[in-house]
Design a protein around this motif. Sequence first.
Motif, mmCIF file in Angstrom:
data_model
loop_
_atom_site.group_PDB
_atom_site.id
_atom_site.type_symbol
_atom_site.label_atom_id
_atom_site.label_comp_id
_atom_site.label_asym_id
_atom_site.label_seq_id
_atom_site.Cartn_x
_atom_site.Cartn_y
_atom_site.Cartn_z
ATOM 1 N N VAL A 58 0.848 -1.197 0.000
ATOM 2 C CA VAL A 58 0.000 0.000 0.000
ATOM 3 C C VAL A 58 0.882 1.245 0.000
ATOM 4 O O VAL A 58 1.913 1.291 0.657
ATOM 5 N N LYS A 59 0.440 2.233 -0.725
ATOM 6 C CA LYS A 59 1.188 3.481 -0.775
ATOM 7 C C LYS A 59 0.576 4.463 0.220
ATOM 8 O O LYS A 59 -0.472 5.028 -0.017
ATOM 9 N N THR A 60 1.226 4.602 1.369
ATOM 10 C CA THR A 60 0.788 5.652 2.283
ATOM 11 C C THR A 60 1.905 6.672 2.355
ATOM 12 O O THR A 60 3.059 6.359 2.090
ATOM 13 N N PHE A 61 1.553 7.862 2.728
ATOM 14 C CA PHE A 61 2.549 8.917 2.726
ATOM 15 C C PHE A 61 3.441 8.827 3.967
ATOM 16 O O PHE A 61 2.961 8.725 5.083
ATOM 17 N N THR A 62 4.745 8.840 3.743
ATOM 18 C CA THR A 62 5.673 8.850 4.859
ATOM 19 C C THR A 62 6.982 9.484 4.412
ATOM 20 O O THR A 62 7.341 9.389 3.241
ATOM 21 N N ALA A 63 7.644 10.111 5.332
ATOM 22 C CA ALA A 63 8.937 10.710 4.988
ATOM 23 C C ALA A 63 10.083 9.842 5.500
ATOM 24 O O ALA A 63 11.217 10.260 5.530
ATOM 25 N N GLU A 64 9.765 8.603 5.888
ATOM 26 C CA GLU A 64 10.790 7.801 6.568
ATOM 27 C C GLU A 64 12.018 7.519 5.704
ATOM 28 O O GLU A 64 13.119 7.422 6.223
ATOM 29 N N ASN A 65 11.806 7.413 4.371
ATOM 30 C CA ASN A 65 12.961 7.163 3.518
ATOM 31 C C ASN A 65 13.963 8.314 3.590
ATOM 32 O O ASN A 65 15.172 8.101 3.586
ATOM 33 N N TYR A 66 13.414 9.523 3.633
ATOM 34 C CA TYR A 66 14.303 10.689 3.673
ATOM 35 C C TYR A 66 15.003 10.798 5.020
ATOM 36 O O TYR A 66 16.161 11.192 5.097
ATOM 37 N N ILE A 67 14.287 10.393 6.073
ATOM 38 C CA ILE A 67 14.904 10.457 7.402
ATOM 39 C C ILE A 67 16.027 9.428 7.496
ATOM 40 O O ILE A 67 17.123 9.706 7.972
ATOM 41 N N LYS A 68 15.722 8.233 6.948
ATOM 42 C CA LYS A 68 16.718 7.159 6.954
ATOM 43 C C LYS A 68 17.967 7.590 6.171
ATOM 44 O O LYS A 68 19.096 7.292 6.549
ATOM 45 N N LEU A 69 17.705 8.291 5.112
ATOM 46 C CA LEU A 69 18.776 8.763 4.237
ATOM 47 C C LEU A 69 19.789 9.608 4.993
ATOM 48 O O LEU A 69 21.004 9.474 4.815
ATOM 49 N N LEU A 70 19.248 10.457 5.862
ATOM 50 C CA LEU A 70 20.140 11.358 6.596
ATOM 51 C C LEU A 70 21.107 10.577 7.481
ATOM 52 O O LEU A 70 22.210 11.023 7.746
ATOM 53 N N ARG A 71 20.666 9.407 7.931
ATOM 54 C CA ARG A 71 21.503 8.635 8.849
ATOM 55 C C ARG A 71 22.301 7.548 8.144
ATOM 56 O O ARG A 71 22.985 6.772 8.779
ATOM 57 N N ASP A 72 22.163 7.451 6.834
ATOM 58 C CA ASP A 72 22.852 6.395 6.087
ATOM 59 C C ASP A 72 24.256 6.868 5.736
ATOM 60 O O ASP A 72 24.460 7.679 4.843
ATOM 61 N N GLU A 73 25.240 6.315 6.455
ATOM 62 C CA GLU A 73 26.597 6.808 6.225
ATOM 63 C C GLU A 73 27.095 6.459 4.817
ATOM 64 O O GLU A 73 27.911 7.170 4.257
ATOM 65 N N LEU A 74 26.551 5.379 4.242
ATOM 66 C CA LEU A 74 26.976 5.032 2.888
ATOM 67 C C LEU A 74 26.457 6.049 1.878
ATOM 68 O O LEU A 74 27.097 6.310 0.856
ATOM 69 N N PHE A 75 25.281 6.602 2.165
ATOM 70 C CA PHE A 75 24.765 7.652 1.297
ATOM 71 C C PHE A 75 25.684 8.871 1.343
ATOM 72 O O PHE A 75 26.075 9.429 0.313
ATOM 73 N N TRP A 76 26.068 9.245 2.553
ATOM 74 C CA TRP A 76 26.967 10.397 2.678
ATOM 75 C C TRP A 76 28.317 10.106 2.032
ATOM 76 O O TRP A 76 28.913 10.966 1.391
ATOM 77 N N ASN A 77 28.758 8.854 2.221
ATOM 78 C CA ASN A 77 30.015 8.464 1.583
ATOM 79 C C ASN A 77 29.912 8.601 0.061
ATOM 80 O O ASN A 77 30.806 9.140 -0.593
ATOM 81 N N SER A 78 28.778 8.132 -0.503
ATOM 82 C CA SER A 78 28.670 8.191 -1.956
ATOM 83 C C SER A 78 28.577 9.639 -2.432
ATOM 84 O O SER A 78 29.071 9.975 -3.513
#
Lengths: 301, 276, 458
Positions: A58-78
Amino acid sequence: MNPIISESSSFSIFARPLSKKLQGFLFVLPCLLMLLLVLGFPVVTAIVNSFSPIWSEVKTFTAENYIKLLRDELFWNSLKVTFIFVVSTVFLHHVLGMIVAVALNAELRAKRFFRLIAILPWTVPDVISGLIWRFMYNPTSGIINYLLIRSGATEQYIEWLASPNLVLPSIIFADVWRGYPFVMIILLAGLQAIPREQYEAARVDGASRIQEFIHITIPNLMRIIIIALALDTIWQFRRFGLIYNMTLGGPGHTSEILSLYIYKHYFKYLNFEYASAMAVVMAVLMIIISLPYIRMITRKV
Amino acid sequence: MKRRSGYRIVPYFILIIVCLYNIVPFVWMFSTSLKTEKEAYKIPPTFLPKEPTLESYDQIIVWTSFPRYFLNSTIISLGTALLSTFIGALAGYGFSRFHFSGRATLIGFILASQMLPGVLLVGPYFKMLVKIGLYNTYPGLIFAFTTITLPFSTWMLKGFIDTVPEELDQAAKVDGCSTLGAFLRIILPVIAPGMVATMIFAFLLAWGDLLWVLVLTSGDAMATVTLGLSRLVTQFRIIWPQLMAGSVIATLPPLVLYMLLQNSLVKGLTAGAVKE
Amino acid sequence: MSFKTTKWTILTLLLASFLLVSTAAFAGTPKETSEEAPEYVELVFSDWHLAEPHWEKALKEAFVIFEREHPNIKIKLDVVSYGEKETKYTTEIEAGVGPDVFHLHAYSIKSFIEKGYVYDMTPFVKAEGPGFTDAWYSQTIELMKKDGKYFAMPGDFMAMVLYYNKNLYREAGLDPARPPKTWDEFLEYAKKLTRDRDGDGKIDTWGFGTIGAIDPGFELRFTPILFSHGGSYLSKDNKCSALNTSEAMEAMKFFNDLVTVHKVVPPGVTAQNPGTVRQQMANEQIAMLLGSGWTPPIVDNNNPDLNALDVLEAAAVPVKAGTSPKFSTTAWLSAWMISPNTKHPEEAWELVKFITSKSMEEKWFKDARVLSSRKDVSGEYDELLSDKFAKIIAAELDHAKFVPQLKEWPQIIEAINTAAQESFTGAKSPKRALEDAHDRINGILSVYRTSSDKCPGF
């Protein structure tokens, strides 16, 4: 592809009664339609996905992906790797491109020959240049170590793509090979457009070559340099095939650029929603970076 | 005077070094493609093949579907080059000659569309193609590549058309041409060098892509040269001579195209990108 | 003047290519011209094995038999490369198309089942009658199921073993009849095998070759070392990483030291994938590797002069000295799946049933030297049990354990793959690299834990 072409030619029948504004718009229409039709749906899907919970039906609205992104050190590394890659390749494309363009603009024998060779690498697809360079960097069977060992520069097998310190410089070196010729031709085109009289006048005043370069060449080329910088930056941001084929982001995450990291989450881990969030961030970043350039171009028109 | 003649050598010196940098990978690619598999893995390697053989080319051309890939790549790349250049020229003409409102916004929008990462677009785009029945067809791929190259083509050709005096179209209209007629008959021939430049650009982009082709095609019949090559790099073995033979073949068309058209390319870029 | 000629050349070129493209684009696009209803059903079959000539040949032969037995079905082949199959299937199945039948390996079975990318085969399996699945090793069947339903049929099933080159053993003064039994012995052998054979003062042959690139093949080469040291990846409930144990640490350190301390592995290990390592084996640049049934034919293919089928020997994966762990290696498993988008599930099932049948699995062994997840093949087929490689692999199946099966597995194993790279390159110590992987994996698994569940630290 024909529908669009025929659509644009059919309006010639009505050409006369149309206002000039509308005519202009009709000329632009195929281009706009093409972009809207092809990109519209994917963009909307990606944005909706990026705000949906991961792995859910189901598609419900959430910003959790963006919040997770901020804490993903691999994202920052990339992001960091992307930044290093883009800044250094763009810088080197321009420095080398400028040097070669100036050299090619001098009065030379065999100018056509040199120009031919200088642009050659640009014709190699980046996927293939990744393959060629990967084999050249091979520690034991590659040409680079062979030449270095033969010339006595080193005794060790240098692990170009396997060492965390050497991998990015090695990739950058390979990318510059393929990437600088295009910048070079744009700059060369710009150089050839500078009126000769300006140089002659300077020479009468006794200016040195370096003074000429600083006071005539650079100011005349400023606009074209900015355009080349902007285009090159955008293309380097999107670069994928080269690193995909050379290292797949390794060793560790030392060469994992953002487009590759997104690819992994999307296609290997099947985290579509998370990958979409990253891609949205990437697009926003690119737009912010290139805003000055877009404004410069649109202001001029 | 002495100082001047000393300067003369500098460009040659620079160019020779740069040529070496440019050429060595080509030589390596070509030389490896002529080696036997065993020689390619020798420690230390040989720079030129000891016993040159065309076996890898034979393997690639006869035993794989490479000729088919080659045809597919050609059709897709030419299609992209033509479509994006034609649409780009239309739009370039519209932006150059007609000062309608919202023009700047539209140009900004077209340029901004370049910022979208391909990884993001490819999945949903695929779904769309399936819905309209264009999945695994040439037009499906050509449309995708065209949207990638269109911003550059439009912008380049607008710059080029800006350099063409407007009196030319007016003269044509006096002779009874419609606006479109003037564009097709007068402008297009004049901006041919600029179109060549954007066509080469679009051709190279479509020719070299891997991700879109991988996702948007299925089976051997629609595969392209780059996809065929990437299938040679399997988990199971990498046969460098064959891979390099394939790379030589894959590099040939853009190379030939560029050699034939290099004058127009530089001329086109000069007029399109430089002049205001 | 010259401009004019160029202009005309360009225009002619343009026109010619435009004609070419527009005719080709529409005429040449391969389309199923199905105006009349065909008398047969077309099944699209996709498998990475189609990208390799010797496997492709074997599969094509099988389909000739299948089409003869099922004249109403025609098979259309859809080639894909090993590394790109998930990308391709995911996009296609998401969009409602894709092959009818496809082949995956254990790595991504779970995530495909969870995503709903597979057809529920339960009715077909049930219709075959009770005891139908008894012909297979039960652990392989279990992995095809979720909530009691069948989503795939097991295909290849093989334990990882140690391969070595007996000529290089002899040259180094080792007895080919006595392969290493413990990791200490293995290391001793590897050191002896790492030598300069052509006398130019530089080492050109190494004792062991392994995979350090980010690659699905890494899992199969690292897991035997981890398991045989008594370690495991995750806790029993799959909620936490188990890399904080001393066994895991010891395995990681051993793996790392082969490369960085003892240097018995050729340079550039973090760029090596299964293909390049086998190529090194084919060129006698390494003397040992971890592999399975597919290894000898491919090595042989890579360099026929080596005479690999004779020169190579297989042995069980060594264990830690003084221990006899229940599981000392891991297993490779592949699965046959039907796409949820198929329009012909019955026919697709016929194909799956055919390809996993006893006689076809026997043929697959004959052609590709690949063992089957069918007990009546891997445990009974004479030709298999008398083959010098296959009999060792078959015997090792008892000591083989699968890696944990969960949809996050690709991400988890990549964290460990990365940790190995980081320690090989000296970016981190083996301990630090493992610790970081431990934390990352616990982060990935946090969705399965409630706030009261805590994972032990490193």
